[in-house]
Each structure stands twice: as C-alpha cells, then as structure tokens.
Design a protein around this motif. Structure first.
Motif, PDB file in Angstrom:
ATOM      1  N   SER A 157       0.827  -1.217   0.000  1.00  0.00           N
ATOM      2  CA  SER A 157       0.000   0.000   0.000  1.00  0.00           C
ATOM      3  C   SER A 157       0.858   1.263   0.000  1.00  0.00           C
ATOM      4  O   SER A 157       0.472   2.278  -0.583  1.00  0.00           O
TER       5      SER A 157
ATOM      6  N   ASP B 297      -1.881   3.527  -1.785  1.00  0.00           N
ATOM      7  CA  ASP B 297      -3.280   3.263  -1.434  1.00  0.00           C
ATOM      8  C   ASP B 297      -3.508   3.517   0.069  1.00  0.00           C
ATOM      9  O   ASP B 297      -3.275   2.662   0.916  1.00  0.00           O
ATOM     10  N   LYS B 298      -3.981   4.729   0.346  1.00  0.00           N
ATOM     11  CA  LYS B 298      -4.105   5.117   1.760  1.00  0.00           C
ATOM     12  C   LYS B 298      -5.298   4.448   2.448  1.00  0.00           C
ATOM     13  O   LYS B 298      -5.334   4.362   3.667  1.00  0.00           O
ATOM     14  N   GLU B 299      -6.246   3.985   1.650  1.00  0.00           N
ATOM     15  CA  GLU B 299      -7.415   3.339   2.262  1.00  0.00           C
ATOM     16  C   GLU B 299      -7.008   1.994   2.898  1.00  0.00           C
ATOM     17  O   GLU B 299      -7.320   1.724   4.050  1.00  0.00           O
TER      18      GLU B 299
ATOM     19  N   ARG C 106      -6.726   1.055   6.951  1.00  0.00           N
ATOM     20  CA  ARG C 106      -7.429  -0.060   7.587  1.00  0.00           C
ATOM     21  C   ARG C 106      -6.454  -0.963   8.353  1.00  0.00           C
ATOM     22  O   ARG C 106      -6.701  -1.337   9.494  1.00  0.00           O
TER      23      ARG C 106
END
Lengths: 222, 135
Positions: B61, B66-68, B72
């Motif tokens: 990530s 991809d920060k989402e 999480r």
C-alpha cells in the motif's frame, strides 16, 4: 402477581476482526455472569445473530467487508423485537463518528487502547442497564397478564352465574314444561356467551382495557 | 502470588526487551490472564503472526500509495499493539503513518523496516519466554 420466569444469562457478541483484541476482551469479561460469543468475520457474526441472539454487541468500527456502523443497523433489523444494546470498541474517534454511533443507538463508545479494568466496568454497567430494561418489559407483560386474567374472570363470571342460577331454579321450582323451557333457554344463552368469549380470547391479537373504579384495568372483550 | 510470579517473569526476560513494552499495560494484561504464560505467549504469538502478514500488505500500500488499505491495516495493528503494551511497535507505526501522509514514502519504508526489526525482537522474546517456562 409475581414472575416465576427463570432469569437467563445475558448473551454478548464480540465482533472484531482482530483475534488479539477478542482474546483480551473475552478474558477480561470471563468473570462476568454472561455468555460470550466471538466473531472475527461477517459470516460468523451473522450466524451468531441467528443462533444466539445477543443482548449486547461489542463492536469494532473499521473492519474488512463491513464497517461496525452498518453491522449495527443490520443486527437491529435481523433481531427484530429482540432488544440489543450496542457498544463500539474502536480507535476511530472523530466527533462525527461519536455522533453517528449514538444516532444509530449505541449506548457506549470505548476507545482503543482500552484499560482492561475499565472495559469490564463499562460492560458491567451496560449489562445492568439491559437488566433494568428487561425488568421493565417483564412488569409490562405482567400488567398485561393481570388485565387479561381480570377480564377473563369478570366476563366469565356473569354467564356462569346466570347458568348456575337457572340450573338451581330448574332443580327447585320447575312445575311446568313452559317454565322448564325458559330456564333451559337461559342456560343455553349463558353457555353460548361463554363459548363466544373463549373464541374471542383464542383469536385476540390486540387488546384495549377499560378502567373500572376500585378495580384493575379490565380487558374489553365486547 | 501474582506479584511474585510477575517479578520472576519481569526479571527473567522482560527487562532485556524493555524498549518493546509499555510495562504498565503489560502488568495489567498479566493480571487479567492471571499470570498464565501459555495464554500470554499465545496472545503475543497470534499478534506476531497476523502482523507479519499485514506488514506485507502495508508495504504494497505504501508503494502504490493506497491510503485506504494502509489506513485499515494501520488501525488494526495499532489497536492490537497498543492494547498489549507493545510501545515500540505502536510508536513506529505512528511515525510510518506520519511519513506516508506527508508524502514521504521513503521515510515510511524506513519505519516499516524498523517495524520488522521490532517484530523479530518480539519473536526473540517469545522464544526466550517459552524456553524459560518449560518445566
């Protein structure tokens, strides 16, 4: 009237995808008089809602597949009339999240990392609240039962008294066929009325009561 | 009794890995688990195994930005590590997140390497624990 229903242990569902958290929570709550079920994924959580309807759900917010807020709504829908209290256990703590959690009916919000003793105290407090709610519902139910029984006694008494009176008259006073017919008709009417009342009770799914002076509320069967 | 066992436990190996632990958190955890070495080591082993896999996802990530997914997984590891007193892992995670959100992926990767070292240290501690506690 006193309830003789046996109080069963409250059921807690802990839904968090992280097994480390559920291991700690389960251990921290192990001395409480309650049944604890653990779910790490949505499938198990849904199965547990059906098989062991919880009284309290300890719920993480950020999880894969579903977030805690959506699961809380789904659980309420699935459980229908079975009342469930929800406590979020999460480190997602913006003011909006807090507001949203309480809007969808959460009774508490525990921040991670949580102190284990504090977690236990807050869950105990939630269980006490659930117990009070159960007591209130039980009292409502008992009050409804009192009204029903009072009504049955009241409504059945009148035709029964009439039937008994007519039977006594038959025994003591009947001298002619005409007189006999009058008393037998009275008995028939009284018994028919009893039969109608029983049929109404069998099919009753809603009830209203009438307040009589010096008496409990009495159920309207007419 | 719990205090005595804790002292023995603490003296034996906890101090040698002191930077890993928030001692107060560890003590409270130790009391809840009533000093059961088996359960405590299972707890840390579970954390270790899960986190090792998650760090691979974190690395991807960071590389893809991809920060989402990062958020999480960060939430997951952070919640667990802070609750079992793993101070070094919790603070390194926060530093990694800060770097990523300041658009400094190299810094984030640097902290990821530190996290891996912290996990190795934890693994080492667990092995020593197991060795010492064998009858």
């Amino acid at each position: 009237m006193k309830s003789k229903k046996k109080r069963i242990q409250p059921v807690i569902l802990v839904f968090d995808d992280n097994p480390v958290i559920t291991m700690i929570v389960k251990k921290a709550l192990s001395t409480l008089a309650c049944e604890i079920h653990i779910a790490h994924d949505l499938k198990i959580a849904r199965e547990l809602l059906e098989s062991n309807p919880p009284d309290l759900i300890l719920l993480d917010v950020v999880m894969p597949k579903i977030n805690g807020f959506d699961f809380a709504r789904e659980a309420r829908k699935t459980l229908g009339e079975h009342e469930v209290s929800i406590v979020f256990v999460t480190n997602k703590v913006s003011l909006n999240d807090l507001e949203f959690a309480y809007d969808i009916g959460a009774i508490d919000y525990i921040r991670k990392p949580f102190d284990l003793a504090e977690l236990k105290i807050r869950v105990e407090s939630a269980l006490r609240l659930i117990d009070v709610k159960k007591d209130m519902r039980e009292k409502e139910w008992l009050s409804g039962m009192q009204a029903t029984i009072g009504s049955v006694v009241h409504n059945f008494n009148q035709p029964l008294t009439a039937a008994i009176f007519s039977a006594q008259m038959l025994e003591r006073k009947v001298k002619s066929q005409e007189e006999l017919k009058v008393y037998v008709d009275d008995i028939h009417r009284a018994l028919k009325k009893l039969k109608e009342l029983i049929a109404k009770l069998e099919h009753m799914d809603d009830f209203t009561t009438t307040e009589y002076p010096q008496h409990e509320d009495i159920l309207d069967l007419d | 009794m719990v205090q005595q066992i804790y002292k023995r436990f603490n003296r034996s190996i906890l101090e040698s890995h002191e930077t890993q632990f928030e001692i107060q958190e560890f003590k409270s955890l130790y009391e809840v688990f009533e000093g059961s070495f088996t359960e405590i080591s299972l707890l840390y082993r579970t954390f270790l195994e899960r986190t090792e896999t998650q760090l691979q996802e974190i690395e991807s990530s960071i590389k893809t930005g991809d920060k989402e997914i990062f958020g999480r997984i960060f939430h997951d590891i952070h919640g667990a590590s802070s609750n079992i007193g793993l101070r070094l892992i919790t603070t390194t995670l926060k530093d990694m997140k800060r770097d990523l959100y300041k658009e400094n992926p190299d810094g984030a990767i640097g902290h990821l390497k530190l996290l891996k070292i912290a996990l190795e240290d934890l693994n080492d501690w667990l092995s020593k624990l197991q060795e010492r506690m064998q009858p």
